[in-house]
Write a protein that holds these residues in place. Structure first.
Motif, PDB file in Angstrom:
ATOM      1  N   VAL A  99       8.949  -4.463  -2.363  1.00  0.00           N
ATOM      2  CA  VAL A  99       8.857  -4.250  -1.032  1.00  0.00           C
ATOM      3  C   VAL A  99       9.840  -3.061  -0.465  1.00  0.00           C
ATOM      4  CG1 VAL A  99       8.121  -6.677  -0.486  1.00  0.00           C
ATOM      5  CG2 VAL A  99      10.347  -6.123  -0.365  1.00  0.00           C
ATOM      6  N   SER A 100       9.347  -2.672   0.718  1.00  0.00           N
ATOM      7  CA  SER A 100      10.143  -1.598   1.622  1.00  0.00           C
ATOM      8  C   SER A 100       9.973  -2.018   2.866  1.00  0.00           C
ATOM      9  CB  SER A 100       9.640  -0.368   1.123  1.00  0.00           C
ATOM     10  OG  SER A 100       8.198  -0.100   1.544  1.00  0.00           O
ATOM     11  N   ILE A 101      10.861  -1.683   3.855  1.00  0.00           N
ATOM     12  CA  ILE A 101      10.747  -1.854   5.336  1.00  0.00           C
ATOM     13  C   ILE A 101      11.500  -0.958   5.971  1.00  0.00           C
ATOM     14  CG2 ILE A 101      12.768  -3.414   5.169  1.00  0.00           C
ATOM     15  CD1 ILE A 101      10.934  -5.241   7.430  1.00  0.00           C
ATOM     16  N   GLU A 102      10.716  -0.409   7.224  1.00  0.00           N
ATOM     17  CA  GLU A 102      11.395   0.409   7.909  1.00  0.00           C
ATOM     18  C   GLU A 102      11.279  -0.096   9.342  1.00  0.00           C
ATOM     19  OE1 GLU A 102      10.211   4.610   7.303  1.00  0.00           O
ATOM     20  OE2 GLU A 102       9.126   3.873   5.778  1.00  0.00           O
ATOM     21  N   VAL A 103      12.109   0.351  10.381  1.00  0.00           N
ATOM     22  CA  VAL A 103      11.828   0.005  11.772  1.00  0.00           C
ATOM     23  C   VAL A 103      11.356   1.300  12.499  1.00  0.00           C
ATOM     24  CG1 VAL A 103      12.722  -0.630  14.002  1.00  0.00           C
ATOM     25  CG2 VAL A 103      13.513  -1.916  11.740  1.00  0.00           C
ATOM     26  N   LEU A 104      10.302   1.413  12.917  1.00  0.00           N
ATOM     27  CA  LEU A 104       9.554   2.720  13.579  1.00  0.00           C
ATOM     28  C   LEU A 104      10.233   3.114  15.128  1.00  0.00           C
ATOM     29  CD1 LEU A 104       5.966   2.114  12.606  1.00  0.00           C
ATOM     30  CD2 LEU A 104       7.481   3.510  11.412  1.00  0.00           C
ATOM     31  N   ASP A 105      10.063   4.166  15.353  1.00  0.00           N
ATOM     32  CA  ASP A 105      10.523   4.511  16.739  1.00  0.00           C
ATOM     33  C   ASP A 105      10.154   3.721  17.747  1.00  0.00           C
ATOM     34  OD1 ASP A 105      12.215   6.367  15.566  1.00  0.00           O
ATOM     35  OD2 ASP A 105      10.481   8.229  15.702  1.00  0.00           O
ATOM     36  N   ASN A 106       8.662   3.247  17.898  1.00  0.00           N
ATOM     37  CA  ASN A 106       8.375   2.358  18.715  1.00  0.00           C
ATOM     38  C   ASN A 106       8.832   1.023  18.489  1.00  0.00           C
ATOM     39  OD1 ASN A 106       6.949   1.432  16.454  1.00  0.00           O
ATOM     40  ND2 ASN A 106       4.808   2.043  17.082  1.00  0.00           N
ATOM     41  N   GLY A 107       9.607   0.599  17.785  1.00  0.00           N
ATOM     42  CA  GLY A 107      10.047  -0.716  17.660  1.00  0.00           C
ATOM     43  C   GLY A 107       9.092  -1.691  16.519  1.00  0.00           C
ATOM     44  N   ASN A 108       8.044  -1.177  16.280  1.00  0.00           N
ATOM     45  CA  ASN A 108       7.374  -1.762  15.252  1.00  0.00           C
ATOM     46  C   ASN A 108       7.780  -1.802  13.702  1.00  0.00           C
ATOM     47  OD1 ASN A 108       5.430  -2.548  17.479  1.00  0.00           O
ATOM     48  ND2 ASN A 108       4.011  -1.018  16.767  1.00  0.00           N
ATOM     49  N   TYR A 109       7.529  -2.782  12.920  1.00  0.00           N
ATOM     50  CA  TYR A 109       8.088  -2.621  11.317  1.00  0.00           C
ATOM     51  C   TYR A 109       6.704  -2.091  10.591  1.00  0.00           C
ATOM     52  CZ  TYR A 109      11.662  -6.048  12.794  1.00  0.00           C
ATOM     53  OH  TYR A 109      12.566  -6.928  13.576  1.00  0.00           O
ATOM     54  N   LYS A 110       7.462  -1.160   9.553  1.00  0.00           N
ATOM     55  CA  LYS A 110       6.409  -0.820   8.684  1.00  0.00           C
ATOM     56  C   LYS A 110       6.737  -1.465   7.220  1.00  0.00           C
ATOM     57  CE  LYS A 110       4.783   3.630   6.596  1.00  0.00           C
ATOM     58  NZ  LYS A 110       4.588   4.988   6.391  1.00  0.00           N
ATOM     59  N   LEU A 111       6.153  -2.180   6.895  1.00  0.00           N
ATOM     60  CA  LEU A 111       6.153  -2.986   5.692  1.00  0.00           C
ATOM     61  C   LEU A 111       5.393  -2.451   4.423  1.00  0.00           C
ATOM     62  CD1 LEU A 111       7.189  -5.522   4.151  1.00  0.00           C
ATOM     63  CD2 LEU A 111       5.103  -6.769   5.097  1.00  0.00           C
ATOM     64  N   GLY A 112       5.876  -2.114   3.391  1.00  0.00           N
ATOM     65  CA  GLY A 112       5.146  -1.666   2.302  1.00  0.00           C
ATOM     66  C   GLY A 112       5.450  -2.868   1.297  1.00  0.00           C
ATOM     67  N   VAL A 113       4.335  -2.798   0.692  1.00  0.00           N
ATOM     68  CA  VAL A 113       4.090  -4.040  -0.486  1.00  0.00           C
ATOM     69  C   VAL A 113       3.573  -3.333  -1.850  1.00  0.00           C
ATOM     70  CG1 VAL A 113       3.347  -5.962  -1.407  1.00  0.00           C
ATOM     71  CG2 VAL A 113       3.946  -5.865   1.012  1.00  0.00           C
ATOM     72  N   HIS A 114       4.317  -3.016  -2.947  1.00  0.00           N
ATOM     73  CA  HIS A 114       3.988  -2.247  -3.976  1.00  0.00           C
ATOM     74  C   HIS A 114       3.834  -3.250  -5.122  1.00  0.00           C
ATOM     75  CE1 HIS A 114       5.655   0.698  -1.122  1.00  0.00           C
ATOM     76  NE2 HIS A 114       6.734  -0.169  -0.914  1.00  0.00           N
ATOM     77  N   ILE A 115       2.537  -2.993  -5.631  1.00  0.00           N
ATOM     78  CA  ILE A 115       1.917  -3.863  -6.715  1.00  0.00           C
ATOM     79  C   ILE A 115       1.891  -2.956  -8.023  1.00  0.00           C
ATOM     80  CG2 ILE A 115       0.485  -5.671  -7.556  1.00  0.00           C
ATOM     81  CD1 ILE A 115       1.836  -6.555  -5.231  1.00  0.00           C
ATOM     82  N   ALA A 116       2.434  -3.730  -9.225  1.00  0.00           N
ATOM     83  CA  ALA A 116       2.302  -2.750 -10.337  1.00  0.00           C
ATOM     84  C   ALA A 116       0.879  -2.257 -10.634  1.00  0.00           C
ATOM     85  CB  ALA A 116       2.917  -3.649 -11.748  1.00  0.00           C
ATOM     86  N   ASP A 117       0.615  -1.083 -10.943  1.00  0.00           N
ATOM     87  CA  ASP A 117      -0.720  -0.756 -11.216  1.00  0.00           C
ATOM     88  C   ASP A 117      -1.164  -0.916 -12.328  1.00  0.00           C
ATOM     89  OD1 ASP A 117      -3.221   0.289 -11.090  1.00  0.00           O
ATOM     90  OD2 ASP A 117      -2.761   2.427 -10.376  1.00  0.00           O
ATOM     91  N   VAL A 118      -1.517  -2.209 -13.021  1.00  0.00           N
ATOM     92  CA  VAL A 118      -1.663  -2.621 -14.419  1.00  0.00           C
ATOM     93  C   VAL A 118      -3.230  -1.944 -14.806  1.00  0.00           C
ATOM     94  CG1 VAL A 118      -2.403  -4.414 -15.872  1.00  0.00           C
ATOM     95  CG2 VAL A 118      -0.725  -4.765 -14.073  1.00  0.00           C
ATOM     96  N   THR A 119      -4.096  -1.654 -13.858  1.00  0.00           N
ATOM     97  CA  THR A 119      -5.350  -0.965 -14.236  1.00  0.00           C
ATOM     98  C   THR A 119      -5.036   0.723 -14.928  1.00  0.00           C
ATOM     99  OG1 THR A 119      -5.815  -0.106 -12.008  1.00  0.00           O
ATOM    100  CG2 THR A 119      -6.706  -2.205 -12.350  1.00  0.00           C
ATOM    101  N   HIS A 120      -3.934   1.115 -14.530  1.00  0.00           N
ATOM    102  CA  HIS A 120      -3.829   2.532 -15.177  1.00  0.00           C
ATOM    103  C   HIS A 120      -3.594   2.199 -16.636  1.00  0.00           C
ATOM    104  CE1 HIS A 120      -2.285   6.635 -15.648  1.00  0.00           C
ATOM    105  NE2 HIS A 120      -1.380   6.173 -16.439  1.00  0.00           N
ATOM    106  N   TYR A 121      -3.126   1.222 -16.979  1.00  0.00           N
ATOM    107  CA  TYR A 121      -2.905   0.938 -18.359  1.00  0.00           C
ATOM    108  C   TYR A 121      -3.809  -0.025 -19.398  1.00  0.00           C
ATOM    109  CZ  TYR A 121       1.825   2.874 -16.861  1.00  0.00           C
ATOM    110  OH  TYR A 121       2.853   3.314 -16.185  1.00  0.00           O
ATOM    111  N   VAL A 122      -4.536  -0.926 -18.402  1.00  0.00           N
ATOM    112  CA  VAL A 122      -5.536  -1.789 -19.147  1.00  0.00           C
ATOM    113  C   VAL A 122      -6.542  -1.234 -18.631  1.00  0.00           C
ATOM    114  CG1 VAL A 122      -6.001  -4.125 -19.080  1.00  0.00           C
ATOM    115  CG2 VAL A 122      -3.749  -3.544 -19.100  1.00  0.00           C
ATOM    116  N   LYS A 123      -7.493  -0.582 -19.576  1.00  0.00           N
ATOM    117  CA  LYS A 123      -8.868  -0.099 -19.062  1.00  0.00           C
ATOM    118  C   LYS A 123      -9.900  -1.166 -19.264  1.00  0.00           C
ATOM    119  CE  LYS A 123      -6.992   3.800 -18.280  1.00  0.00           C
ATOM    120  NZ  LYS A 123      -6.679   4.234 -16.878  1.00  0.00           N
ATOM    121  N   GLU A 124     -10.828  -1.203 -18.394  1.00  0.00           N
ATOM    122  CA  GLU A 124     -11.984  -2.399 -18.352  1.00  0.00           C
ATOM    123  C   GLU A 124     -12.626  -2.117 -19.641  1.00  0.00           C
ATOM    124  OE1 GLU A 124     -15.467  -3.579 -15.161  1.00  0.00           O
ATOM    125  OE2 GLU A 124     -14.666  -1.603 -15.077  1.00  0.00           O
ATOM    126  N   LYS A 125     -12.798  -3.394 -20.001  1.00  0.00           N
ATOM    127  CA  LYS A 125     -13.590  -3.928 -21.426  1.00  0.00           C
ATOM    128  C   LYS A 125     -12.774  -3.372 -22.639  1.00  0.00           C
ATOM    129  CE  LYS A 125     -18.382  -3.709 -19.558  1.00  0.00           C
ATOM    130  NZ  LYS A 125     -18.083  -3.805 -18.053  1.00  0.00           N
TER     131      LYS A 125
END
Length: 239
Positions: A99-125
């Motif tokens: 995860v990552s988090i920032e407080v924006l100038d307008n007071g809102n939060y910018k939340l980042g959720v980052h999931i390991a991109d398994v599909t790059h390594y495990v090809k379909e079929k």
């Protein structure tokens, strides 16, 4: 060789009938009933959980490239400079979300959720894909994990280990003070986690104001406090 009170695996040779109990051949002795390792082994056998991977699957996993090609980095959103961190249990080895988090100038939060991109390594079929589909999920037992993917993938190349470049799928959400998602964006990204945190460490910082931990993780401490504020907003909205 089974003894009294042993737990065993039995192959049924005659099914029970009204006047007959079932009969079978003991094919494996797990050990004495009550032993923690024996009890866990019996759960694994009872549910037919596959502990070993087929050789063809392991061979395919060994051929997965660990190094990220520059052209792959070039086509993704490069956020390796961002304050991104993982929070997991002490014993966790497959760190699959950050995860990552920032407080924006307008007071809102910018939340980042980052999931390991398994599909790059495990090809379909592929053999890896078919085996993972058959297993459906990793299984977490008391003191061990039966992974969906071989360990060099689940604990290695696909694990968001700190200070290593990793390929991820990221969703960025702008969330207001009421907990409403104002907008979101999904990107293929490359990250470099700045800290591998445990739940205990984060709670000791937030609840006990642990100075030693705050100094150790000084770069991300402010993010923990912002994350806690956002978490409380989201909890309140849920309630």
């Amino acid at each position: 060789g089974a003894k009294r009170n042993d737990k065993v695996v039995c192959r049924i040779t005659k099914w029970p009938m009204e006047d007959r109990k079932p009969e079978g051949k003991i094919i494996e002795v797990l050990g004495q009933k009550g032993d923690r390792y024996v009890e866990i082994a019996s759960v694994i056998r009872e549910h037919g959980l596959p502990e070993e991977f087929p050789k063809k699957v392991l061979d395919e996993a060994e051929k997965v490239a660990v190094e990220i090609p520059q052209e792959e980095i070039d086509r993704r959103l490069d956020i390796r400079d961002m304050n991104i961190f993982t929070i997991d249990g002490e014993d966790a080895k497959d760190l699959d979300d950050a995860v990552s988090i920032e407080v924006l100038d307008n007071g809102n939060y910018k939340l980042g959720v980052h999931i390991a991109d398994v599909t790059h390594y495990v090809k379909e079929k592929s053999k890896l894909d078919k085996e993972a589909l058959k297993r459906a999920t990793s299984v977490y037992l008391v003191d061990k994990v039966i992974p969906m993917l071989p360990k060099n993938l689940s604990n290695g190349v696909c694990s968001l280990n700190p200070f290593e470049d990793k390929l991820t799928l990221s969703v960025f959400m702008e969330i207001d003070s009421k907990g409403e998602v104002i907008k979101h964006d999904i990107k293929e990204t490359v990250i470099n986690s700045k800290a591998r945190m445990t739940y205990t460490e984060v709670s000791d910082i937030l609840e006990k104001d642990d100075e030693k931990l705050k100094n150790t993780f000084a770069k991300v401490v402010d993010d923990f406090y912002n994350a806690e504020k956002l978490a409380r907003i989201l909890m309140q909205r849920r309630e």
